[in-house]
Enzyme design. Structure first.
Site, short mmCIF file in Angstrom:
data_model
loop_
_atom_site.label_atom_id
_atom_site.label_comp_id
_atom_site.label_asym_id
_atom_site.label_seq_id
_atom_site.Cartn_x
_atom_site.Cartn_y
_atom_site.Cartn_z
N LYS A 2 -10.62 -0.91 -1.34
CA LYS A 2 -10.25 -1.32 0.01
C LYS A 2 -10.52 -0.15 0.95
O LYS A 2 -10.50 1.00 0.52
CB LYS A 2 -8.76 -1.71 0.06
CG LYS A 2 -8.26 -2.11 1.45
CD LYS A 2 -6.76 -2.40 1.44
CE LYS A 2 -6.27 -2.66 2.87
NZ LYS A 2 -4.81 -2.90 2.93
N LYS A 39 -7.96 2.95 -1.91
CA LYS A 39 -8.56 2.99 -0.58
C LYS A 39 -8.64 4.44 -0.10
O LYS A 39 -7.88 5.29 -0.54
CB LYS A 39 -7.80 2.11 0.40
CG LYS A 39 -6.32 2.37 0.48
CD LYS A 39 -5.58 1.30 1.27
CE LYS A 39 -5.66 1.53 2.76
NZ LYS A 39 -4.64 0.74 3.50
N ASP A 66 0.87 -1.18 0.00
CA ASP A 66 0.00 0.00 0.00
C ASP A 66 0.91 1.23 0.00
O ASP A 66 1.91 1.26 0.72
CB ASP A 66 -0.87 0.04 1.25
CG ASP A 66 -1.92 -1.07 1.29
OD1 ASP A 66 -1.70 -2.12 0.67
OD2 ASP A 66 -2.95 -0.88 1.94
#
Length: 232
Positions: free
Chosen positions: A191, A160, A96
């Protein structure tokens, strides 16, 4: 949509996160072993422990997830690419990363888009899945929508709302999930992170369109409890 009555399905939609900087090797080891026991989608751990994670999780089906240029987000693109290649070398399956929000806030949209494209290109070249943490806490609703579209156009695998850390890492909300969903398309998926500390909260976010969650309250969620309201 997963069956929220099925503990295994719930666990498989969670990346159990602990990237605290003061974490010891023994604590990281316990965290990784817990991920294997519960059958979480991934153990989200600091880059320095990816090799350890790969070793412990071998044969479990649980992935090694980590972070790139977190939480600062403002390393140079070259620094990010070099670190990305190192993540691949040390055994990460995915990572991420926060694209530099200052570029978007300051109107440098082309530079923001270039960073997304290049990080995605090299990640896929290295065989890694990547997730862009868009740090919605820094952005207006219009900028949130633009960031989502740019990430999708760049070929990011998952987007996300935030990391869940600091000012930019705001709590996940149904409204923000809807912005993500409405401004992206397959194969990019959504996400969520940030204060997702109960099964009910996770269910609400998934009903809005999320498919994966990153949280430090993973075991409490699966066990039907409520995690720390101040945790990420």
């Amino acid at each position: 949509m997963i069956d929220f009555q099925d503990r295994a399905q719930v666990a498989k939609a969670i990346q159990f996160t602990n990237v605290n900087p003061n974490l010891t090797r023994a604590e990281v080891t316990r965290h990784i072993e817990t991920c294997a026991t519960y059958g979480f989608d991934a153990a989200m751990i600091a880059p320095s422990y990816c090799a350890l994670g790969k070793q412990i999780l071998a044969g479990t089906g649980v992935k090694v997830a980590t972070t790139l240029n977190f939480p600062q987000a403002n390393d140079t693109l070259g620094m990010k690419i070099a670190a990305l290649r190192e993540l691949a070398r040390t055994g990460a399956d995915e990572f991420d990363f926060p694209p530099n929000p200052g570029l978007l806030v300051g109107g440098e949209v082309d530079a923001y888009a270039e960073e997304l494209r290049e990080v995605a290109r090299v990640a896929h070249e290295e065989g890694l899945v990547l997730k862009a943490m868009l740090e919605f806490g820094f952005l207006t609703d219009e900028q949130k929508a633009l960031a989502s579209r740019l990430a999708t156009e760049a070929g990011i695998d998952w987007i996300k709302n935030s990391s869940g850390w600091g000012v930019g890492g705001c709590a996940a909300t149904v409204e923000d999930v809807r912005i993500l969903v409405e401004n992206t398309h397959a194969p990019t998926r959504v996400k969520v992170s940030g204060k997702v500390n109960s099964l009910e909260k996770m269910r609400e976010l998934f009903e809005a369109g999320a498919e994966l969650v990153g949280t430090s309250s993973a075991t409490q969620i699966v066990d039907g409890l409520v995690g720390d309201a101040d945790a990420y």
